[in-house]
Design a protein around this motif. Sequence first.
Motif, PDB file in Angstrom:
ATOM      1  N   VAL A  11       0.847  -1.201   0.000  1.00  0.00           N
ATOM      2  CA  VAL A  11       0.000   0.000   0.000  1.00  0.00           C
ATOM      3  C   VAL A  11       0.882   1.250   0.000  1.00  0.00           C
ATOM      4  CG1 VAL A  11      -1.710   1.311   1.318  1.00  0.00           C
ATOM      5  CG2 VAL A  11      -1.966  -1.167   1.058  1.00  0.00           C
ATOM      6  N   ASN A  12       1.954   1.232   0.779  1.00  0.00           N
ATOM      7  CA  ASN A  12       2.887   2.362   0.807  1.00  0.00           C
ATOM      8  C   ASN A  12       3.509   2.594  -0.566  1.00  0.00           C
ATOM      9  OD1 ASN A  12       4.463   4.419   2.248  1.00  0.00           O
ATOM     10  ND2 ASN A  12       6.189   3.034   1.867  1.00  0.00           N
ATOM     11  N   LEU A  13       3.922   1.512  -1.228  1.00  0.00           N
ATOM     12  CA  LEU A  13       4.497   1.626  -2.563  1.00  0.00           C
ATOM     13  C   LEU A  13       3.480   2.258  -3.521  1.00  0.00           C
ATOM     14  CD1 LEU A  13       6.555  -1.072  -4.369  1.00  0.00           C
ATOM     15  CD2 LEU A  13       4.752   0.123  -5.561  1.00  0.00           C
ATOM     16  N   ALA A  14       2.228   1.783  -3.493  1.00  0.00           N
ATOM     17  CA  ALA A  14       1.190   2.298  -4.389  1.00  0.00           C
ATOM     18  C   ALA A  14       0.880   3.765  -4.108  1.00  0.00           C
ATOM     19  CB  ALA A  14      -0.081   1.461  -4.263  1.00  0.00           C
ATOM     20  N   CYS A  15       0.780   4.120  -2.846  1.00  0.00           N
ATOM     21  CA  CYS A  15       0.497   5.521  -2.480  1.00  0.00           C
ATOM     22  C   CYS A  15       1.629   6.438  -2.911  1.00  0.00           C
ATOM     23  CB  CYS A  15       0.252   5.649  -0.980  1.00  0.00           C
ATOM     24  SG  CYS A  15      -1.302   4.927  -0.444  1.00  0.00           S
ATOM     25  N   ASN A  16       2.862   5.996  -2.720  1.00  0.00           N
ATOM     26  CA  ASN A  16       4.012   6.794  -3.116  1.00  0.00           C
ATOM     27  C   ASN A  16       4.052   6.962  -4.634  1.00  0.00           C
ATOM     28  OD1 ASN A  16       6.596   8.043  -1.998  1.00  0.00           O
ATOM     29  ND2 ASN A  16       7.320   6.805  -3.717  1.00  0.00           N
ATOM     30  N   MET A  43      -6.034  -1.411  -6.154  1.00  0.00           N
ATOM     31  CA  MET A  43      -5.127  -0.256  -6.228  1.00  0.00           C
ATOM     32  C   MET A  43      -4.643   0.003  -7.652  1.00  0.00           C
ATOM     33  SD  MET A  43      -2.869  -0.480  -2.723  1.00  0.00           S
ATOM     34  CE  MET A  43      -2.209  -2.109  -3.036  1.00  0.00           C
ATOM     35  N   GLY A  44      -5.156  -0.752  -8.621  1.00  0.00           N
ATOM     36  CA  GLY A  44      -4.799  -0.540 -10.021  1.00  0.00           C
ATOM     37  C   GLY A  44      -3.672  -1.410 -10.525  1.00  0.00           C
ATOM     38  N   MET A  45      -3.199  -2.348  -9.713  1.00  0.00           N
ATOM     39  CA  MET A  45      -2.132  -3.265 -10.110  1.00  0.00           C
ATOM     40  C   MET A  45      -2.761  -4.551 -10.651  1.00  0.00           C
ATOM     41  SD  MET A  45       0.138  -2.873  -6.681  1.00  0.00           S
ATOM     42  CE  MET A  45       0.671  -1.289  -6.104  1.00  0.00           C
ATOM     43  N   ILE A  46      -1.933  -5.447 -11.136  1.00  0.00           N
ATOM     44  CA  ILE A  46      -2.390  -6.759 -11.562  1.00  0.00           C
ATOM     45  C   ILE A  46      -2.077  -7.715 -10.418  1.00  0.00           C
ATOM     46  CG2 ILE A  46      -2.118  -8.603 -13.255  1.00  0.00           C
ATOM     47  CD1 ILE A  46      -1.015  -6.324 -15.165  1.00  0.00           C
ATOM     48  N   GLY A  47      -3.100  -8.112  -9.683  1.00  0.00           N
ATOM     49  CA  GLY A  47      -2.909  -9.011  -8.553  1.00  0.00           C
ATOM     50  C   GLY A  47      -3.110 -10.451  -8.979  1.00  0.00           C
ATOM     51  N   LEU A  48      -2.125 -11.295  -8.720  1.00  0.00           N
ATOM     52  CA  LEU A  48      -2.201 -12.700  -9.112  1.00  0.00           C
ATOM     53  C   LEU A  48      -2.125 -13.612  -7.892  1.00  0.00           C
ATOM     54  CD1 LEU A  48       0.226 -12.823 -12.171  1.00  0.00           C
ATOM     55  CD2 LEU A  48      -2.259 -12.700 -12.212  1.00  0.00           C
ATOM     56  N   PHE A  49      -3.060 -14.516  -7.829  1.00  0.00           N
ATOM     57  CA  PHE A  49      -3.037 -15.582  -6.829  1.00  0.00           C
ATOM     58  C   PHE A  49      -3.619 -16.821  -7.478  1.00  0.00           C
ATOM     59  CE2 PHE A  49      -5.393 -18.312  -3.943  1.00  0.00           C
ATOM     60  CZ  PHE A  49      -4.377 -18.690  -3.082  1.00  0.00           C
ATOM     61  N   HIS A  50      -3.066 -17.951  -7.144  1.00  0.00           N
ATOM     62  CA  HIS A  50      -3.631 -19.223  -7.582  1.00  0.00           C
ATOM     63  C   HIS A  50      -3.397 -20.221  -6.462  1.00  0.00           C
ATOM     64  CE1 HIS A  50      -4.103 -23.030  -9.728  1.00  0.00           C
ATOM     65  NE2 HIS A  50      -4.843 -22.323 -10.584  1.00  0.00           N
ATOM     66  N   LYS A  51      -4.389 -21.045  -6.206  1.00  0.00           N
ATOM     67  CA  LYS A  51      -4.255 -22.014  -5.111  1.00  0.00           C
ATOM     68  C   LYS A  51      -3.129 -23.009  -5.363  1.00  0.00           C
ATOM     69  CE  LYS A  51      -7.808 -25.039  -6.959  1.00  0.00           C
ATOM     70  NZ  LYS A  51      -9.084 -25.663  -6.786  1.00  0.00           N
TER      71      LYS A  51
END
Length: 181
Positions: A11-16, A43-51
Motif C-alpha cells: 500500500v505504501n508503494l502504491a500511495c508513493n 489499487m490498479g495493479m495486476i494481482g495474481l493468486f492461484h491455489k
Amino acid sequence: VVNAGELDLLVNLACNARKHKVSVANMVVFSGSPDVAETASDMGMIGLFHKGFYNVLRKQSHDYLDFTFVGMMWYKAFSIFTVLHLGYHMLFQDVDLVWFRDPFPLFHSLVEKHHISAILTDDGQRSLRYSPFFANSGFYYLRNTPETVHFAWSIMGAFPMIQRLGSHQNMFTMKLQEHMD
C-alpha cells in the motif's frame, strides 16, 4: 511478491507511486493469498493468486530466513521466470522500495545505449556472500532475451537449494557467476 504480512508495504508503494504520478497499471503482484491479490487489483495493479502457488504463511516474516521468508523466496524465483517466459521485460523489486519517479525511461535509455539485457543494482554489502557482483536480488531489470529467460529458469530450478540456503540472494549470485562463465 507479497503476502498478507507485507500488505502495508505494498500500500505504501502504491500511495508513493500515485503521489509522484507513476503508473502502477503494469505492476504485477504475485500474492500468497486471494485477498492480497484483490487489494492489489483494487489499487490498479495486476494481482495474481492461484491455489496452486506455493503455500506460504499469511503472517509477515519475523526473522531473516524463517519459514515465511523462505516460502516467499519461491515466489521470487517463479515470478521472474513466469514474466520473462511470457515474453515481457521486467523490473523485479521487493515491496519495501518506493519510487520517486518512473524508472523505465532510464532503464530503456541504458539498455539502448549500452546494448545490455540486465541492469543490476548494488546491494551495498561487501561480504563474501554478495561477491563478486554485490548485486541486489531485490531490485533489478531484465529484458526478455533467451539468456535472461534461462537465467530465471536456472534460479527457479534451484529452489531446493534456495530452501537449503534460506535465501534467494545466494542463488541469485551463484547463477550470475554461472551465466557469466
